[in-house]
Design a protein around this motif. Structure first.
Motif: not given
Length: 597
Positions: A400-409
Motif C-alpha cells: 500500500l502506498g502512503k496516501w492510500v486509505f487504510g495505510f498503516d504508518p
C-alpha cells in the motif's frame, strides 16, 4: 495481536486518516453539493466548471466564478502539504517533495503536435477498449477520449463531478447520481442514463469481462430513474463506491456505436472527453485531435500523439533532442544531465505505483512463511533504493502506498538482516540456503532490471541463491499463466482509487485467484486473510474499517505474502515548449498541458 495493540493502532490510524475521506466511508445522506462547496463549485446541472482537471487549486467561494475546464487544467497545482501535517491520505507531507525547475523560454518554432511518450505498451490484449484493461499507462492514454462519472483531482482527496453533477447515498447499498445534460459522444450519440447503465455493467458481464472485474463485482445493478438520473446498487454496503467509479472500467462508452460489435472499442475511439480519435493500429501511435465541442471547453493544445518507446536511453535521447515533448520514466542518473541542458527539464513526483514481487506460495520452499520472511529480510530494499535509484523511492511496509486509505504508518518495513534470514531458513529446514528464480522484465519503470539484479545479489549474502530470469513483458505474462515462473515474479500496482480495497482484493483476494488459478495471482486463496479484507470492504464505519485494514496489513506482513518494496518516484523529461507539473497518480494528460508561448 493484543487488544492494547489494536487500540493503539485504531487511535493512530483514525487520527491519521479520518479527516481525509470520511465521505468515502458511506455516510448516509452524502450529497455532491457538500463536496462541491468544499472544492469551490455549485450543484447547478449546467455548471461545467467543477470537473476533474482543476489542478488541485485552492477552493473559491461558491459564488465566485471558477475557470473553465481548460483554464483549470492549465492552472498551477498546489501539491504542498496541508498545514495540519497530519499525514492523512492525500496529504503529501509524509512523502518527499521536489522543487521542480520551471520551463525556460523555448527556442525554435512552436511544435505542430504534442508528442507524449511512455515506456510500456498496454494495448496488446484489448486494443484501445477503455473498459477492459487494468493498465495505468492505457488509462492515462485513453482518458484523453473517455470520461467517468466522477474523478479525483490532483490532490487525490477531492472527488469532483465529471459526467455526473451531484450524488446522494439513498441507503446502505444505493447511491443516486444526477447526470450532466447536453453531453454527446464524439460521433453525436447522446449521453444519458441508459449510457451509464450500459457502461457500468458491460465490463462486469461474462461476455466482455474487464481484467479488474473483481474490483467492481460489488456493483450488482444500475437502475435508470429517468433520462438523467441513475441509481448504482451494490450487493453489500460499499464505503469506496464513489472512489471506485473514478476511472478504469467505469468510464462511459456509447451503446449504439458499439451495437453488436463488442470489439469495435478495441479498434476505434469514441468518448465524451477533450480529445477525439484520429488513428491507431497495433504497435502504432495513438493520434488525437482536440474536441472543439467538448462540454468542459476545448483543450488549448490541438494535436496530440501518444507514443511508446520501450528503451529508456532512447526515450531520454528523444526528449533531449526535442523530437518528443514529454516522456515518462527517466533514469535517476539522468536528472542532473537533463537539467544542465537548454530546452528541457527533469521533473519528479512520488508515484502511486508500488513495485513488488509475487511469491509462488503454493509450492516448496515458498509455501513456508519463514522462507518468505527470509526473502524480505535478505533483499536489502533500502540499500537498493539508495544505490540503484539514487534515493528516488519511498519505502513501504507492504503493497500500500502512503496516501492510500487504510495505510498503516505504524508498521515498519522489513529491515535488511541477512543473519536473521539465515536463521529463518534454518528453522524452515533449509540450513544450507535455497536456490530460487527471480522473474522480471525491463522498461516498466526506471532501473527495474538493475533493481532485480541488485536484490538477487543481496539475497545471495543470506544463502538465497537467485537466478535472474529476464523476459519480455508479454512472454512473462504467458509463462505466469502457464505456471512456469516458480519463485519471485515481477509485479507493480498503481492503486487508481487510493483505497486498500483496490490493492488487496484484485491482487491477493480469493475471487481474482479463482478466476485465474495461475501465477498471475500466485498467493492463492488465504481464507483467514480473505475474511479480513472482505469485512473491510463492506464496513461503513471509518474507524472500524481502518482497524480492519491495519489487521490485514499486519497479517499479510507476517505471512510475507510478497517481496515488499517501495513507492516509485516518477521522473519525467519535459521539453520547455510545454507547461506542465507532474501528478502523483501517473496520469499524463494533454488537456492539463499548454504550450509555453
Amino acid at each position: 495481536m493484543t487488544e492494547q495493540e489494536r487500540d493503539d493502532i485504531r487511535k493512530r490510524l483514525f487520527d491519521l486518516n479520518v479527516s481525509r475521506r470520511g465521505f468515502l466511508a458511506g455516510t448516509l445522506g452524502l450529497t455532491a453539493s457538500a463536496l462541491l462547496a468544499a472544492c469551490g463549485g455549485d450543484d447547478d446541472d449546467d455548471d461545467d466548471d467543477a470537473e476533474e482537471d482543476t489542478g488541485g487549486d485552492e477552493a473559491t467561494e461558491p459564488d465566485e466564478e471558477e475557470p473553465t475546464a481548460t483554464e483549470a487544467a492549465a492552472a498551477e497545482p498546489t501539491d504542498t502539504p496541508s498545514e495540519s501535517g497530519s499525514g492523512a491520505v492525500g496529504d503529501f507531507s509524509q512523502v518527499t517533495q521536489y522543487d521542480n525547475p520551471e520551463a525556460s523560454s523555448p527556442s525554435g518554432s512552436k511544435p505542430d503536435e504534442l508528442i507524449i511518450v511512455w515506456g510500456a505498451y498496454q494495448f496488446t490484449t484489448h486494443g484501445i477498449d477503455p473498459q477492459l484493461h487494468v493498465g495505468t499507462v492505457a488509462e492515462a492514454q485513453l482518458r484523453h477520449m473517455y470520461e467517468p462519472l466522477v474523478a479525483f483531482e490532483r490532490d487525490l482527496q477531492t472527488i469532483s463531478p465529471v459526467l455526473a453533477t451531484e450524488w446522494e447515498r439513498i441507503d446502505d447499498t444505493t447511491m443516486q447520481f444526477k447526470l450532466r445534460e447536453g453531453v454527446t459522444f464524439h460521433d453525436g450519440e447522446p449521453f444519458n442514463a441508459d449510457t451509464v447503465r450500459y457502461s457500468i455493467l458491460r465490463p462486469l458481464s461474462d461476455e466482455t469481462p474487464g481484467d479488474a472485474r473483481s474490483t467492481y463485482s460489488i456493483i450488482s445493478d444500475v437502475e435508470v430513474v429517468d433520462e438523467y438520473t441513475v441509481n448504482v446498487i451494490t450487493s453489500s454496503p460499499d464505503p469506496a463506491l464513489l472512489a471506485r467509479l473514478t476511472g478504469f472500467h467505469m468510464v462511459m462508452v456509447p451503446p449504439a456505436w458499439i451495437g453488436d460489435d463488442q470489439e469495435r472499442p478495441g479498434r476505434e475511439g469514441n468518448g465524451t472527453g477533450p480529445y477525439k480519435f484520429v488513428s491507431w493500429s497495433p504497435n502504432e501511435d495513438l493520434v488525437l485531435e482536440a474536441n472543439e465541442d467538448y462540454w468542459g471547453g476545448a483543450p488549448s493544445i490541438k494535436n496530440v500523439r501518444l507514443r511508446t518507446i520501450n528503451e529508456q536511453s532512447t526515450r531520454v535521447s528523444a526528449v533531449r533532442a526535442g523530437d518528443v515533448h514529454v516522456v515518462k520514466d527517466v533514469g535517476p542518473e539522468e536528472i542532473d544531465i537533463i537539467n544542465g541542458e537548454d530546452g528541457v527539464r527533469a521533473v519528479r513526483a512520488v508515484s502511486n505505483r508500488v513495485p513488488f514481487y509475487f511469491i509462488t506460495t503454493e509450492i516448496e520452499p515458498f509455501d513456508n512463511p519463514l522462507v518468505r520472511q527470509a526473502i524480505n529480510y535478505a533483499a536489502n530494499v533500502d540499500g537498493v533504493i539508495e544505490s540503484i535509484l539514487l534515493g528516488n523511492g519511498e519505502r513501504v511496509s507492504t503493497i500500500l502506498g502512503k496516501w492510500v486509505f487504510g495505510f498503516d504508518p505504524t508498521l515498519a518495513p522489513y529491515p535488511h538482516d541477512p543473519e536473521k534470514a539465515k536463521e529463518l531458513l534454518a528453522e524452515a529446514g533449509y540450513p544450507d540456503g535455497i536456490d530460487i528464480s527471480i522473474w522480471f522484465r525491463q522498461g516498466r519503470y526506471p532501473k527495474d532490471k538493475e533493481v532485480a539484479e541488485a536484490m538477487a545479489s543481496e539475497m545471495a549474502k543470506a544463502n538465497i541463491r537467485c537466478t535472474p530470469e529476464l523476459r519480455e513483458a508479454a512472454v512473462l505474462t504467458e509463462m505466469q499463466r502457464a505456471n512456469e515462473t516458480p519463485g519471485l515474479v515481477f509485479a507493480s500496482w498503481g492503486n487508481w482509487f487510493f483505497d486498500a480495497d483496490n490493492s488487496f482484493i484484485p491482487l491477493f483476494g480469493c475471487e481474482q485467484y479463482h478466476e485465474r488459478e495461475d501465477w498471475t495471482r500466485p498467493y492463492g486463496c488465504n481464507e483467514d486473510f480473505e475474511e479480513i479484507i472482505q469485512a473491510a470492504r463492506v464496513e461503513l464505519d471509518v474507524e472500524k474499517r481502518l482497524e480492519l485494514y491495519a489487521e490485514a496489513q499486519k497479517y499479510f506482513y507476517d505471512d510475507a505474502g510478497a517481496l515488499f518494496m517501495y513507492q516509485l518516484v516518477d521522473i519525467f523529461g519535459v521539453n520547455d515548449w510545454v507547461k506542465w507539473e507532474p501528478r502523483h497518480d501517473e496520469m499524463m494528460w494533454a488537456h492539463e498541458m499548454e504550450w509555453n508561448e
